[in-house]
Design an enzyme around this catalytic site. Sequence first.
Site, PDB file in Angstrom:
ATOM      1  N   TYR A  55      -2.952  74.991  44.681  1.00  0.00           N
ATOM      2  CA  TYR A  55      -1.741  74.159  44.640  1.00  0.00           C
ATOM      3  C   TYR A  55      -1.657  73.373  45.950  1.00  0.00           C
ATOM      4  O   TYR A  55      -1.300  73.900  46.991  1.00  0.00           O
ATOM      5  CB  TYR A  55      -0.478  75.015  44.481  1.00  0.00           C
ATOM      6  CG  TYR A  55      -0.294  75.691  43.133  1.00  0.00           C
ATOM      7  CD1 TYR A  55      -0.971  75.264  42.000  1.00  0.00           C
ATOM      8  CD2 TYR A  55       0.589  76.754  42.994  1.00  0.00           C
ATOM      9  CE1 TYR A  55      -0.787  75.884  40.782  1.00  0.00           C
ATOM     10  CE2 TYR A  55       0.787  77.381  41.763  1.00  0.00           C
ATOM     11  CZ  TYR A  55       0.087  76.937  40.666  1.00  0.00           C
ATOM     12  OH  TYR A  55       0.271  77.552  39.443  1.00  0.00           O
ATOM     13  N   LEU A 205      11.056  75.726  31.361  1.00  0.00           N
ATOM     14  CA  LEU A 205      11.794  74.476  31.124  1.00  0.00           C
ATOM     15  C   LEU A 205      10.845  73.386  30.647  1.00  0.00           C
ATOM     16  O   LEU A 205      11.162  72.197  30.721  1.00  0.00           O
ATOM     17  CB  LEU A 205      12.522  74.039  32.408  1.00  0.00           C
ATOM     18  CG  LEU A 205      13.595  75.024  32.881  1.00  0.00           C
ATOM     19  CD1 LEU A 205      14.221  74.544  34.189  1.00  0.00           C
ATOM     20  CD2 LEU A 205      14.674  75.198  31.808  1.00  0.00           C
ATOM     21  N   ARG A 207       8.226  72.181  31.969  1.00  0.00           N
ATOM     22  CA  ARG A 207       7.914  71.253  33.070  1.00  0.00           C
ATOM     23  C   ARG A 207       9.055  70.276  33.345  1.00  0.00           C
ATOM     24  O   ARG A 207       8.829  69.129  33.723  1.00  0.00           O
ATOM     25  CB  ARG A 207       6.650  70.456  32.759  1.00  0.00           C
ATOM     26  CG  ARG A 207       5.525  71.252  32.115  1.00  0.00           C
ATOM     27  CD  ARG A 207       4.775  71.970  33.138  1.00  0.00           C
ATOM     28  NE  ARG A 207       3.568  72.585  32.615  1.00  0.00           N
ATOM     29  CZ  ARG A 207       2.541  72.899  33.399  1.00  0.00           C
ATOM     30  NH1 ARG A 207       2.565  72.638  34.668  1.00  0.00           N
ATOM     31  NH2 ARG A 207       1.497  73.513  32.894  1.00  0.00           N
ATOM     32  N   GLY A 208      10.249  70.703  33.081  1.00  0.00           N
ATOM     33  CA  GLY A 208      11.423  69.850  33.321  1.00  0.00           C
ATOM     34  C   GLY A 208      11.914  69.157  32.063  1.00  0.00           C
ATOM     35  O   GLY A 208      13.054  68.695  32.005  1.00  0.00           O
ATOM     36  N   SER A 211      14.969  70.729  30.784  1.00  0.00           N
ATOM     37  CA  SER A 211      15.893  71.149  31.855  1.00  0.00           C
ATOM     38  C   SER A 211      17.273  70.531  31.653  1.00  0.00           C
ATOM     39  O   SER A 211      18.243  70.961  32.263  1.00  0.00           O
ATOM     40  CB  SER A 211      15.346  70.709  33.215  1.00  0.00           C
ATOM     41  OG  SER A 211      15.329  69.290  33.288  1.00  0.00           O
TER      42      SER A 211
HETATM   43  N1  LIG Z   1      -0.648  80.206  35.277  1.00  0.00           N
HETATM   44  C1  LIG Z   1      -0.574  78.913  35.014  1.00  0.00           C
HETATM   45  O1  LIG Z   1      -1.441  78.340  34.369  1.00  0.00           O
HETATM   46  C2  LIG Z   1       0.616  78.133  35.504  1.00  0.00           C
HETATM   47  C3  LIG Z   1       0.759  76.795  35.112  1.00  0.00           C
HETATM   48  C4  LIG Z   1       1.868  76.106  35.560  1.00  0.00           C
HETATM   49  C5  LIG Z   1       2.790  76.718  36.381  1.00  0.00           C
HETATM   50  N2  LIG Z   1       2.618  78.009  36.763  1.00  0.00           N
HETATM   51  C6  LIG Z   1       3.585  78.684  37.664  1.00  0.00           C
HETATM   52  O2  LIG Z   1       4.850  78.696  37.066  1.00  0.00           O
HETATM   53  C7  LIG Z   1       5.806  78.068  37.919  1.00  0.00           C
HETATM   54  C8  LIG Z   1       6.867  77.368  37.098  1.00  0.00           C
HETATM   55  O3  LIG Z   1       6.233  76.431  36.242  1.00  0.00           O
HETATM   56  P1  LIG Z   1       6.747  75.002  35.905  1.00  0.00           P
HETATM   57  O4  LIG Z   1       6.722  74.165  37.099  1.00  0.00           O
HETATM   58  O5  LIG Z   1       6.009  74.542  34.735  1.00  0.00           O
HETATM   59  O6  LIG Z   1       8.262  75.354  35.575  1.00  0.00           O
HETATM   60  P2  LIG Z   1       9.460  74.736  34.821  1.00  0.00           P
HETATM   61  O7  LIG Z   1      10.579  75.555  35.379  1.00  0.00           O
HETATM   62  O8  LIG Z   1       9.243  74.653  33.357  1.00  0.00           O
HETATM   63  O9  LIG Z   1       9.584  73.226  35.291  1.00  0.00           O
HETATM   64  C9  LIG Z   1       9.844  72.887  36.609  1.00  0.00           C
HETATM   65  C10 LIG Z   1      10.340  71.441  36.631  1.00  0.00           C
HETATM   66  O10 LIG Z   1      11.665  71.392  36.088  1.00  0.00           O
HETATM   67  C11 LIG Z   1      12.546  70.764  37.029  1.00  0.00           C
HETATM   68  N3  LIG Z   1      13.897  71.377  36.923  1.00  0.00           N
HETATM   69  C12 LIG Z   1      15.025  70.763  36.545  1.00  0.00           C
HETATM   70  N4  LIG Z   1      16.069  71.598  36.568  1.00  0.00           N
HETATM   71  C13 LIG Z   1      15.615  72.785  36.998  1.00  0.00           C
HETATM   72  C14 LIG Z   1      16.228  74.030  37.252  1.00  0.00           C
HETATM   73  N5  LIG Z   1      17.532  74.235  37.107  1.00  0.00           N
HETATM   74  N6  LIG Z   1      15.454  75.048  37.701  1.00  0.00           N
HETATM   75  C15 LIG Z   1      14.136  74.883  37.875  1.00  0.00           C
HETATM   76  N7  LIG Z   1      13.484  73.709  37.666  1.00  0.00           N
HETATM   77  C16 LIG Z   1      14.229  72.657  37.226  1.00  0.00           C
HETATM   78  C17 LIG Z   1      11.880  71.068  38.368  1.00  0.00           C
HETATM   79  O11 LIG Z   1      12.357  70.449  39.480  1.00  0.00           O
HETATM   80  P3  LIG Z   1      12.649  68.916  39.861  1.00  0.00           P
HETATM   81  O12 LIG Z   1      13.800  68.497  39.020  1.00  0.00           O
HETATM   82  O13 LIG Z   1      12.887  69.000  41.301  1.00  0.00           O
HETATM   83  O14 LIG Z   1      11.388  68.155  39.557  1.00  0.00           O
HETATM   84  C18 LIG Z   1      10.410  70.885  38.025  1.00  0.00           C
HETATM   85  O15 LIG Z   1      10.038  69.526  37.983  1.00  0.00           O
HETATM   86  C19 LIG Z   1       4.981  77.148  38.804  1.00  0.00           C
HETATM   87  O16 LIG Z   1       5.635  76.849  39.998  1.00  0.00           O
HETATM   88  C20 LIG Z   1       3.752  77.975  39.002  1.00  0.00           C
HETATM   89  O17 LIG Z   1       3.963  78.928  40.029  1.00  0.00           O
HETATM   90  C21 LIG Z   1       1.544  78.711  36.318  1.00  0.00           C
END
Ligand SMILES: NC(=O)c1ccc[n+]([C@@H]2O[C@H](COP(=O)([O-])OP(=O)(O)OC[C@H]3O[C@@H](n4cnc5c(N)ncnc54)[C@H](OP(=O)(O)O)[C@@H]3O)[C@@H](O)[C@H]2O)c1
Length: 336
Positions: A55, A205, A207-208, A211
Amino acid sequence: MITRPLGSSLQVSALGLGCMGMSDMYGPADRTESIATVHAALDAGITLLDTGDFYGMGHNELLLREALQGRAREKALLSVKFGAMRDPAGGWVGFDGRPAAVKNFLTYSLRRLGTDYVDIYRIARVDPTVPIEDTVGAIADMIKAGYVRHVGLSEAGAETIRRAHAVHPVADLQIEYSLLSRGIEAEILPTTRALGIGITAYGVLSRGLISGHWNKEQAMAPGDFRAFSPRFQAGNIDHNLTLVEALRGIAQEKGLTVAPIAIAWVLSRGQDIVPLVGARRRDRLTEALQSLDVQLTPDDLARIERAVPPGAAAGDRYHASMMAHLDSERRSAHQA
Ligand SMILES: NC(=O)c1ccc[n+]([C@@H]2O[C@H](COP(=O)([O-])OP(=O)(O)OC[C@H]3O[C@@H](n4cnc5c(N)ncnc54)[C@H](OP(=O)(O)O)[C@@H]3O)[C@@H](O)[C@H]2O)c1
């Protein structure tokens, strides 16, 4: 903060903080705000912090090192992914699960994180050229040597999960799971449950997308994952955002915004499931934490499922080139 088990010997906060977006994938993030968000998460009782060595090519681990300075090491459980290889331009150039590579990746992660052990260590994508027994066996060696505490998996399918667990007990499978991505329910979740393995759910979420803050005019920085993600593309996004509006109606009746409802739905799917929230800012984290107080009645759950039934999303969860790397999306031998 309530806790949930991951596997047989690990207890973690019911929500984890996924730190990826602080260094990669969703455009620029504010470093000071990222660190403040990690602090706010720890202060709220979140113990599980998820990162990957790739990352931001080490950036995320160095950020976590800075955020954890002055904090007791045992207050944070560090879940680290390895194995995804990048080029200097940030391109993705494959996966490496060879035992020597596992030990090498770990050595650099320990140094960047400024710690002498990692709590959960996992390969980001199963390396199809290396038996999972060898990759997990190398992590088990590192457990024996005291550098790692638990084995995790990421995006592994049922057969791989069984093979890995036979080598060393697996604490958790990290995999996408949300109202829009329910693929694990058919075979993977029954398998992890039969073996006593937990789930750390990412993309809760989507990826947002679900959200409640996403709109289709939203600008995306170069390299933003969502610029290539099928669900955000013209032809799919309009349909997917109508699903969000249906959820918003249910959330508003409960005096909530959309994100806590979407996360609470994942929490409701079982005590063995720990959502990883990808908050990069304190206000997003505060909103996500509300999910812990949401009581979803059977009637609420039925309404949510009617608003977003399984398979409702338009578009796959990854671009086809990335879907090809998902062991979890391969049909297992007895299904074929
Ligand atoms: N194992 C794997 O293959 C894999 C793949 C992907 C991720 N991951 C892990 O899972 C974690 C979460 O994944 P994700 O990024 O896909 O998560 P997600 O929670 O589905 O999406 C995060 C996105 O939603 C936005 N968002 C809007 N409102 C939110 C709220 N109240 N709380 C949190 N986020 C909000 C975030 O911030 P903004 O509005 O600021 O943009 C960001 O852009 C990653 O950080 C990583 O550690 C693992």
